[in-house]
Motif scaffolding. Structure first.
Motif, PDB file in Angstrom:
ATOM      1  N   PRO A 162      -8.257  20.955 -11.029  1.00 45.90           N
ATOM      2  CA  PRO A 162      -8.979  19.693 -11.274  1.00 45.90           C
ATOM      3  C   PRO A 162      -8.576  19.112 -12.625  1.00 45.90           C
ATOM      4  CG  PRO A 162     -10.502  21.434 -10.621  1.00 45.90           C
ATOM      5  CD  PRO A 162      -9.166  22.076 -10.868  1.00 45.90           C
ATOM      6  N   ARG A 163      -8.345  17.798 -12.628  1.00 44.78           N
ATOM      7  CA  ARG A 163      -7.936  17.158 -13.882  1.00 44.78           C
ATOM      8  C   ARG A 163      -8.141  15.660 -13.780  1.00 44.78           C
ATOM      9  NH1 ARG A 163      -4.222  18.571 -10.447  1.00 44.78           N
ATOM     10  NH2 ARG A 163      -2.267  17.484 -10.122  1.00 44.78           N
ATOM     11  N   VAL A 164      -8.085  15.005 -14.929  1.00 46.96           N
ATOM     12  CA  VAL A 164      -8.211  13.547 -15.007  1.00 46.96           C
ATOM     13  C   VAL A 164      -6.886  13.025 -15.543  1.00 46.96           C
ATOM     14  CG1 VAL A 164      -9.438  11.623 -16.041  1.00 46.96           C
ATOM     15  CG2 VAL A 164     -10.693  13.692 -15.403  1.00 46.96           C
ATOM     16  N   LEU A 165      -6.291  12.096 -14.795  1.00 47.82           N
ATOM     17  CA  LEU A 165      -5.001  11.536 -15.168  1.00 47.82           C
ATOM     18  C   LEU A 165      -5.156  10.094 -15.606  1.00 47.82           C
ATOM     19  CD1 LEU A 165      -2.956  12.836 -12.102  1.00 47.82           C
ATOM     20  CD2 LEU A 165      -3.045  13.849 -14.381  1.00 47.82           C
ATOM     21  N   PRO A 166      -4.448   9.674 -16.646  1.00 51.96           N
ATOM     22  CA  PRO A 166      -4.512   8.271 -17.072  1.00 51.96           C
ATOM     23  C   PRO A 166      -3.749   7.386 -16.091  1.00 51.96           C
ATOM     24  CG  PRO A 166      -2.922   9.468 -18.394  1.00 51.96           C
ATOM     25  CD  PRO A 166      -3.587  10.480 -17.501  1.00 51.96           C
ATOM     26  N   LEU A 167      -4.257   6.188 -15.888  1.00 56.17           N
ATOM     27  CA  LEU A 167      -3.564   5.203 -15.055  1.00 56.17           C
ATOM     28  C   LEU A 167      -3.165   4.040 -15.945  1.00 56.17           C
ATOM     29  CD1 LEU A 167      -5.866   5.135 -11.897  1.00 56.17           C
ATOM     30  CD2 LEU A 167      -3.638   6.235 -12.132  1.00 56.17           C
ATOM     31  N   ASP A 168      -1.995   4.088 -16.497  1.00 56.98           N
ATOM     32  CA  ASP A 168      -1.513   3.031 -17.397  1.00 56.98           C
ATOM     33  C   ASP A 168      -0.515   2.164 -16.697  1.00 56.98           C
ATOM     34  OD1 ASP A 168      -3.104   4.058 -19.339  1.00 56.98           O
ATOM     35  OD2 ASP A 168      -1.491   5.058 -20.399  1.00 56.98           O
ATOM     36  N   ARG A 183       0.837  -1.203   0.000  1.00 58.43           N
ATOM     37  CA  ARG A 183       0.000   0.000   0.000  1.00 58.43           C
ATOM     38  C   ARG A 183       0.867   1.246   0.000  1.00 58.43           C
ATOM     39  NH1 ARG A 183      -0.855   3.121   4.178  1.00 58.43           N
ATOM     40  NH2 ARG A 183      -2.528   4.623   4.142  1.00 58.43           N
ATOM     41  N   ASP A 184       1.860   1.282   0.880  1.00 58.61           N
ATOM     42  CA  ASP A 184       2.747   2.443   0.971  1.00 58.61           C
ATOM     43  C   ASP A 184       3.544   2.627  -0.320  1.00 58.61           C
ATOM     44  OD1 ASP A 184       1.794   2.766   3.523  1.00 58.61           O
ATOM     45  OD2 ASP A 184       3.610   2.016   4.510  1.00 58.61           O
ATOM     46  N   LYS A 185       3.985   1.522  -0.900  1.00 62.67           N
ATOM     47  CA  LYS A 185       4.741   1.596  -2.155  1.00 62.67           C
ATOM     48  C   LYS A 185       3.857   2.159  -3.272  1.00 62.67           C
ATOM     49  CE  LYS A 185       7.985  -1.310  -2.986  1.00 62.67           C
ATOM     50  NZ  LYS A 185       8.857  -2.432  -3.342  1.00 62.67           N
ATOM     51  N   ALA A 186       2.593   1.749  -3.316  1.00 67.72           N
ATOM     52  CA  ALA A 186       1.666   2.253  -4.330  1.00 67.72           C
ATOM     53  C   ALA A 186       1.435   3.759  -4.153  1.00 67.72           C
ATOM     54  CB  ALA A 186       0.343   1.502  -4.256  1.00 67.72           C
ATOM     55  N   ILE A 187       1.329   4.202  -2.914  1.00 69.14           N
ATOM     56  CA  ILE A 187       1.119   5.632  -2.645  1.00 69.14           C
ATOM     57  C   ILE A 187       2.323   6.444  -3.106  1.00 69.14           C
ATOM     58  CG2 ILE A 187       0.930   7.344  -0.798  1.00 69.14           C
ATOM     59  CD1 ILE A 187      -0.832   5.256   0.700  1.00 69.14           C
ATOM     60  N   VAL A 188       3.521   5.995  -2.749  1.00 67.51           N
ATOM     61  CA  VAL A 188       4.733   6.718  -3.148  1.00 67.51           C
ATOM     62  C   VAL A 188       4.904   6.690  -4.665  1.00 67.51           C
ATOM     63  CG1 VAL A 188       7.259   6.745  -2.984  1.00 67.51           C
ATOM     64  CG2 VAL A 188       5.883   6.378  -0.931  1.00 67.51           C
ATOM     65  N   LEU A 189       4.640   5.561  -5.285  1.00 69.27           N
ATOM     66  CA  LEU A 189       4.748   5.451  -6.734  1.00 69.27           C
ATOM     67  C   LEU A 189       3.754   6.382  -7.432  1.00 69.27           C
ATOM     68  CD1 LEU A 189       6.279   3.977  -8.942  1.00 69.27           C
ATOM     69  CD2 LEU A 189       4.577   2.175  -8.835  1.00 69.27           C
ATOM     70  N   LEU A 190       2.536   6.439  -6.929  1.00 67.88           N
ATOM     71  CA  LEU A 190       1.534   7.359  -7.486  1.00 67.88           C
ATOM     72  C   LEU A 190       2.001   8.802  -7.345  1.00 67.88           C
ATOM     73  CD1 LEU A 190      -1.342   7.618  -8.713  1.00 67.88           C
ATOM     74  CD2 LEU A 190      -2.180   7.821  -6.369  1.00 67.88           C
ATOM     75  N   PHE A 191       2.532   9.137  -6.198  1.00 70.36           N
ATOM     76  CA  PHE A 191       3.034  10.489  -5.941  1.00 70.36           C
ATOM     77  C   PHE A 191       4.174  10.842  -6.896  1.00 70.36           C
ATOM     78  CE2 PHE A 191       5.533  13.445  -3.147  1.00 70.36           C
ATOM     79  CZ  PHE A 191       4.608  14.475  -3.121  1.00 70.36           C
ATOM     80  N   LEU A 192       5.100   9.917  -7.087  1.00 71.13           N
ATOM     81  CA  LEU A 192       6.267  10.181  -7.938  1.00 71.13           C
ATOM     82  C   LEU A 192       5.924  10.252  -9.426  1.00 71.13           C
ATOM     83  CD1 LEU A 192       8.928   7.843  -6.276  1.00 71.13           C
ATOM     84  CD2 LEU A 192       8.836  10.347  -6.153  1.00 71.13           C
ATOM     85  N   THR A 193       4.958   9.463  -9.865  1.00 68.60           N
ATOM     86  CA  THR A 193       4.690   9.370 -11.304  1.00 68.60           C
ATOM     87  C   THR A 193       3.626  10.325 -11.822  1.00 68.60           C
ATOM     88  OG1 THR A 193       3.139   7.553 -10.964  1.00 68.60           O
ATOM     89  CG2 THR A 193       5.430   6.964 -11.431  1.00 68.60           C
ATOM     90  N   THR A 194       2.819  10.893 -10.940  1.00 72.86           N
ATOM     91  CA  THR A 194       1.730  11.748 -11.406  1.00 72.86           C
ATOM     92  C   THR A 194       1.983  13.237 -11.214  1.00 72.86           C
ATOM     93  OG1 THR A 194       0.598  11.624  -9.275  1.00 72.86           O
ATOM     94  CG2 THR A 194      -0.034  10.002 -10.970  1.00 72.86           C
ATOM     95  N   GLY A 195       2.898  13.592 -10.338  1.00 69.60           N
ATOM     96  CA  GLY A 195       3.135  15.005 -10.067  1.00 69.60           C
ATOM     97  C   GLY A 195       2.061  15.630  -9.202  1.00 69.60           C
ATOM     98  N   LEU A 196       1.314  14.798  -8.490  1.00 72.65           N
ATOM     99  CA  LEU A 196       0.284  15.320  -7.593  1.00 72.65           C
ATOM    100  C   LEU A 196       0.907  16.139  -6.474  1.00 72.65           C
ATOM    101  CD1 LEU A 196      -2.009  12.192  -7.044  1.00 72.65           C
ATOM    102  CD2 LEU A 196      -2.507  14.200  -8.425  1.00 72.65           C
ATOM    103  N   PHE A 197       0.170  17.136  -6.025  1.00 75.54           N
ATOM    104  CA  PHE A 197       0.564  17.842  -4.820  1.00 75.54           C
ATOM    105  C   PHE A 197       0.203  16.968  -3.631  1.00 75.54           C
ATOM    106  CE2 PHE A 197      -0.119  21.354  -7.820  1.00 75.54           C
ATOM    107  CZ  PHE A 197       1.087  22.035  -7.667  1.00 75.54           C
ATOM    108  N   LEU A 198       0.893  17.152  -2.527  1.00 83.03           N
ATOM    109  CA  LEU A 198       0.667  16.318  -1.355  1.00 83.03           C
ATOM    110  C   LEU A 198      -0.781  16.381  -0.880  1.00 83.03           C
ATOM    111  CD1 LEU A 198       1.854  14.382   0.668  1.00 83.03           C
ATOM    112  CD2 LEU A 198       2.619  16.331   2.016  1.00 83.03           C
ATOM    113  N   HIS A 199      -1.374  17.581  -0.855  1.00 90.54           N
ATOM    114  CA  HIS A 199      -2.768  17.691  -0.404  1.00 90.54           C
ATOM    115  C   HIS A 199      -3.730  16.994  -1.359  1.00 90.54           C
ATOM    116  CE1 HIS A 199      -2.427  21.230  -3.046  1.00 90.54           C
ATOM    117  NE2 HIS A 199      -3.708  21.056  -3.265  1.00 90.54           N
ATOM    118  N   GLU A 200      -3.397  16.939  -2.653  1.00 94.12           N
ATOM    119  CA  GLU A 200      -4.233  16.211  -3.609  1.00 94.12           C
ATOM    120  C   GLU A 200      -4.158  14.714  -3.345  1.00 94.12           C
ATOM    121  OE1 GLU A 200      -3.984  19.112  -7.513  1.00 94.12           O
ATOM    122  OE2 GLU A 200      -2.395  17.650  -7.196  1.00 94.12           O
ATOM    123  N   LEU A 201      -2.961  14.245  -3.103  1.00 91.63           N
ATOM    124  CA  LEU A 201      -2.758  12.827  -2.813  1.00 91.63           C
ATOM    125  C   LEU A 201      -3.479  12.434  -1.521  1.00 91.63           C
ATOM    126  CD1 LEU A 201      -1.236  10.217  -3.622  1.00 91.63           C
ATOM    127  CD2 LEU A 201       0.628  11.004  -2.175  1.00 91.63           C
TER     128      LEU A 201
END
Length: 72
Positions: free
Chosen positions: A66-72, A26-44
């Protein structure tokens, strides 16, 4: 953060080393999402499962940009 501040970005090797230190999936998925999407911390931090469209493989992000990001 002001416009004049410089944001440091992890190198690919630094990102890999960081991910290798995380055992919990779970933690790895959160960090990976944060690193690959460019989300701000509050968005995450405000994401929920309802933000994911599994059929369209996308993530809806709300906030200042607000935006929609692809999850590939």
């Amino acid at each position: 953060m002001t416009e004049q501040e410089i944001v440091e970005i992890l190198t690919d090797q630094e990102a890999r080393l960081l991910l290798q230190q995380i055992d919990d999936a779970r933690d790895k998925a959160i960090v990976l999402l944060f690193l690959t999407t460019g989300l701000f911390l509050h968005e995450l931090a405000t994401l929920t499962l309802s933000n994911i469209d599994w059929e369209k493989k996308s993530l809806t992000v709300t906030g200042k940009r607000p935006r929609v990001l692809p999850l590939d």
